[in-house]
Structures are given as C-alpha cells and as structure tokens.
Design an enzyme around this catalytic site. Structure first.
Site, PDB file in Angstrom:
ATOM      1  N   ASN A  86       0.838  -1.193   0.000  1.00  8.93           N
ATOM      2  CA  ASN A  86       0.000   0.000   0.000  1.00  8.93           C
ATOM      3  C   ASN A  86       0.879   1.252   0.000  1.00  8.93           C
ATOM      4  O   ASN A  86       2.081   1.191   0.280  1.00  8.93           O
ATOM      5  CB  ASN A  86      -0.898   0.017   1.237  1.00  8.93           C
ATOM      6  CG  ASN A  86      -1.877  -1.130   1.261  1.00  8.93           C
ATOM      7  OD1 ASN A  86      -2.538  -1.416   0.275  1.00  8.93           O
ATOM      8  ND2 ASN A  86      -1.968  -1.797   2.411  1.00  8.93           N
ATOM      9  N   CYS A  95      -4.714  -7.339  -4.503  1.00 12.85           N
ATOM     10  CA  CYS A  95      -5.143  -6.093  -5.134  1.00 12.85           C
ATOM     11  C   CYS A  95      -5.740  -6.456  -6.482  1.00 12.85           C
ATOM     12  O   CYS A  95      -5.031  -6.932  -7.375  1.00 12.85           O
ATOM     13  CB  CYS A  95      -3.962  -5.142  -5.295  1.00 12.85           C
ATOM     14  SG  CYS A  95      -4.420  -3.570  -6.045  1.00 12.85           S
ATOM     15  N   GLY A  96      -7.044  -6.251  -6.642  1.00  6.88           N
ATOM     16  CA  GLY A  96      -7.736  -6.679  -7.853  1.00  6.88           C
ATOM     17  C   GLY A  96      -7.384  -5.864  -9.081  1.00  6.88           C
ATOM     18  O   GLY A  96      -7.211  -6.405 -10.174  1.00  6.88           O
ATOM     19  N   ASN A  97      -7.276  -4.536  -8.922  1.00  7.61           N
ATOM     20  CA  ASN A  97      -6.818  -3.723 -10.046  1.00  7.61           C
ATOM     21  C   ASN A  97      -5.334  -3.937 -10.286  1.00  7.61           C
ATOM     22  O   ASN A  97      -4.869  -3.984 -11.427  1.00  7.61           O
ATOM     23  CB  ASN A  97      -7.105  -2.241  -9.783  1.00  7.61           C
ATOM     24  CG  ASN A  97      -8.579  -1.896  -9.861  1.00  7.61           C
ATOM     25  OD1 ASN A  97      -9.298  -2.395 -10.723  1.00  7.61           O
ATOM     26  ND2 ASN A  97      -9.048  -1.061  -8.952  1.00  7.61           N
ATOM     27  N   ASN A 199     -10.440  -2.108   4.205  1.00  5.04           N
ATOM     28  CA  ASN A 199     -10.960  -1.291   3.118  1.00  5.04           C
ATOM     29  C   ASN A 199     -12.445  -1.061   3.375  1.00  5.04           C
ATOM     30  O   ASN A 199     -13.190  -2.031   3.574  1.00  5.04           O
ATOM     31  CB  ASN A 199     -10.772  -2.001   1.780  1.00  5.04           C
ATOM     32  CG  ASN A 199      -9.317  -2.296   1.487  1.00  5.04           C
ATOM     33  OD1 ASN A 199      -8.467  -1.436   1.610  1.00  5.04           O
ATOM     34  ND2 ASN A 199      -9.039  -3.525   1.106  1.00  5.04           N
ATOM     35  N   GLU A 217      -9.323   3.046   1.055  1.00  5.59           N
ATOM     36  CA  GLU A 217      -8.458   1.873   1.147  1.00  5.59           C
ATOM     37  C   GLU A 217      -7.463   2.028   2.287  1.00  5.59           C
ATOM     38  O   GLU A 217      -6.845   3.091   2.444  1.00  5.59           O
ATOM     39  CB  GLU A 217      -7.700   1.662  -0.166  1.00  5.59           C
ATOM     40  CG  GLU A 217      -8.565   1.236  -1.327  1.00  5.59           C
ATOM     41  CD  GLU A 217      -7.733   0.663  -2.456  1.00  5.59           C
ATOM     42  OE1 GLU A 217      -7.072  -0.371  -2.241  1.00  5.59           O
ATOM     43  OE2 GLU A 217      -7.741   1.256  -3.554  1.00  5.59           O
ATOM     44  N   CYS A 226     -11.189   0.366  -6.469  1.00  5.02           N
ATOM     45  CA  CYS A 226     -10.633  -0.754  -5.706  1.00  5.02           C
ATOM     46  C   CYS A 226     -11.249  -2.024  -6.286  1.00  5.02           C
ATOM     47  O   CYS A 226     -12.466  -2.210  -6.213  1.00  5.02           O
ATOM     48  CB  CYS A 226     -10.949  -0.624  -4.226  1.00  5.02           C
ATOM     49  SG  CYS A 226     -10.402  -2.034  -3.222  1.00  5.02           S
ATOM     50  N   GLY A 227     -10.422  -2.879  -6.881  1.00 10.75           N
ATOM     51  CA  GLY A 227     -10.941  -4.068  -7.545  1.00 10.75           C
ATOM     52  C   GLY A 227     -11.524  -5.091  -6.596  1.00 10.75           C
ATOM     53  O   GLY A 227     -12.651  -5.561  -6.787  1.00 10.75           O
TER      54      GLY A 227
END
Length: 280
Positions: A86, A95-97, A199, A217, A226-227
C-alpha cells in the site's frame, strides 16, 4: 544509483511497478521507500507499489508454500509473484486492479504469451488473469461473508458487512454516495476485528445488477477504484448466489461475476502509461 520503474493503472487505481525479476534489487523494499515512490508531490505518485519478481526469487514463496493458500488447486507454483505494498508501505494480501496491471506488464513485455492465461502468485495464493481484447479478467477465488460490523465517519455510523476477498472489506450500503462525506480521514472501525486495517466501501444500488461505489483503502486513503472492493460490494449486495454486476467507481467501470461455485471474477481495463528510472 537509479532503478527502472513503470507506471500503470486500472480504472485510475494507479501503481508504480518495480521490475525485479530475480529478487536482487528490491528484495529489501522498505516501507519508507514505498512511501517515497507513492508520494504525489515528491515522488512518482501512486496508490501502491507492485514489485514484479519471479517466485524463485521471493523468500516469501519459499517460506510460505502456496499450497496453503485459499486456491489449493493451483499447481505448480507460478513463475511470477506479485509483491504488493500500500502507499503507506504496509503489506497487502491482494489487489484486484493491481493484479490486472501486473498481468498487463507481463503480456506487454512478452513474459507471458499473449494467448495464454497469466498465473500469478500473491500473498492470497494463486490467481489467474486472462485477456479479452482490451480488458483483463482476474479469477480472484471465493469470497466469504463474515457477519456484520460497524464503521463511522465523523459523527455518522453505519452497519457494514464484513467480506473477505483475501484482504478485508467492510461494505456499507447507502442511498447516496455523498453520505460518506469527503473521506479524507480513515473511517473508524473495530480494531479487534481488523487489526491490520480494512478497506471500507460505500455502495449505492443503481439497478438490480448495477452498483456505484466509493472506497477508503487501508494504507492509501480514498482511491479512484478498488478491484477487490468492487467484488466485495457485489457479494455484499447480493449474498444469495451467482450473478453479474456492473460497478461504477470514480475512475471508470468494473465488471464482477460470481459463478455457481462461488468464485468471483473481476473484469476491467489495465494500462501501462509510463516508464523511466528513479533514484528513490
């Protein structure tokens, strides 16, 4: 001494990527250095840092076998490991993105063949990313709802749904996203339940399968997207079963699907927008 870097984003959730394929350059990546890289005034500026390292070059993969991860069917160990931090330098599980941006880098550099899935090791186990034209789709595995909790912003409090996507989320359903205020400060939450932070997503229904979301986040503040948060929002909004949702975020649009087995898939754009060298 300077180091190569790339800059990328997924729906304007942006990252500094550090190519460190054999783990010899950035293996001791400190929280202070991450903060310097992510500083939007004095650094490159980003919501987080993605270190691109081979699994064979990562002590974490050797010390914590990926068979212990939630996705126990993913074998053998993937070649690439996503070491994500982070903006404040803290370590995050997923982290999805970020994983879509990470995969885009692998594809652009020819590190993964363009017509093959990219299997990527993370602190939350093995994830698979596939390309569909200009979009990338990540299989993030199952989501789990762990009950209710409470979050507060200034003098307002809301019931939130605790969802884990490998990383923790507290999802608040609201009538209007403006209810969350400016989200300048971190929301107040149950520190016993979330000792490493959480988050917090504020989610409004725009239709049966259409959501809008803002997010604060942990370690980064309010971000443009945020994915994993979009996935948590969809699961919290429709906990009863499979489906497909459009999730609008300030930085664009994401697509979340959940299949009959409960696996959650995240689709959206991923772009590499710059490259260079830094002495940070």
């Amino acid at each position: 001494m300077t180091y190569p870097f790339l800059k990328g984003h997924g729906t304007e959730n942006d990252f500094v990527l550090l190519p460190d394929h054999d783990g010899s350059v950035h293996g001791d990546l400190s929280a202070e250095r991450v903060r310097a890289l992510c500083d939007r005034r004095a650094g490159i500026g980003a919501d987080g840092v993605l270190r691109v390292v081979r699994s064979s070059g990562s002590p974490l993969v050797a010390e914590r076998p990926l068979s212990l991860a939630r996705d126990r069917e993913a074998h053998p160990t993937p070649e690439w490991f996503m070491d994500y931090r982070n903006a404040d330098g803290s370590v995050a599980e997923m982290c999805g993105n970020g994983i879509r941006v990470f995969a885009q880098h692998l594809y652009v550099e020819g590190l993964v063949p363009a017509d093959e899935p990219a299997r990527i090791a993370t602190r939350d186990g093995v994830k698979t990313v596939t390309r569909h034209g200009d979009l990338l789709r990540a299989d993030l595995g199952p989501a789990t709802i762990l009950g209710d909790t409470l979050v507060s912003v200034d003098d307002r409090s809301w019931r939130a749904i605790h969802v884990t996507m490998g990383n923790p989320h507290a999802v608040v359903m609201v009538d209007d996203l403006a209810e969350a205020g400016r989200l300048c400060d971190e929301p107040t939450y149950d520190v016993v339940r979330y000792p490493d932070g959480v988050n917090v997503e504020f989610v409004a229904r725009l239709g049966a399968d259409h959501l809008a979301m803002r997010v604060h986040e942990r370690g980064s503040g309010e971000t443009r997207s945020c994915g994993t948060g979009a996935c948590a929002a969809a699961v919290a909004a429709a906990p009863e079963g499979p489906g497909r949702w459009r999730v609008d975020v300030p930085g664009g649009t994401l697509e979340v699907t959940r299949d009959e087995e409960g696996r959650v898939h995240l689709g959206g754009p991923a772009l590499i927008v710059a490259c260079g060298e830094t002495d940070l």
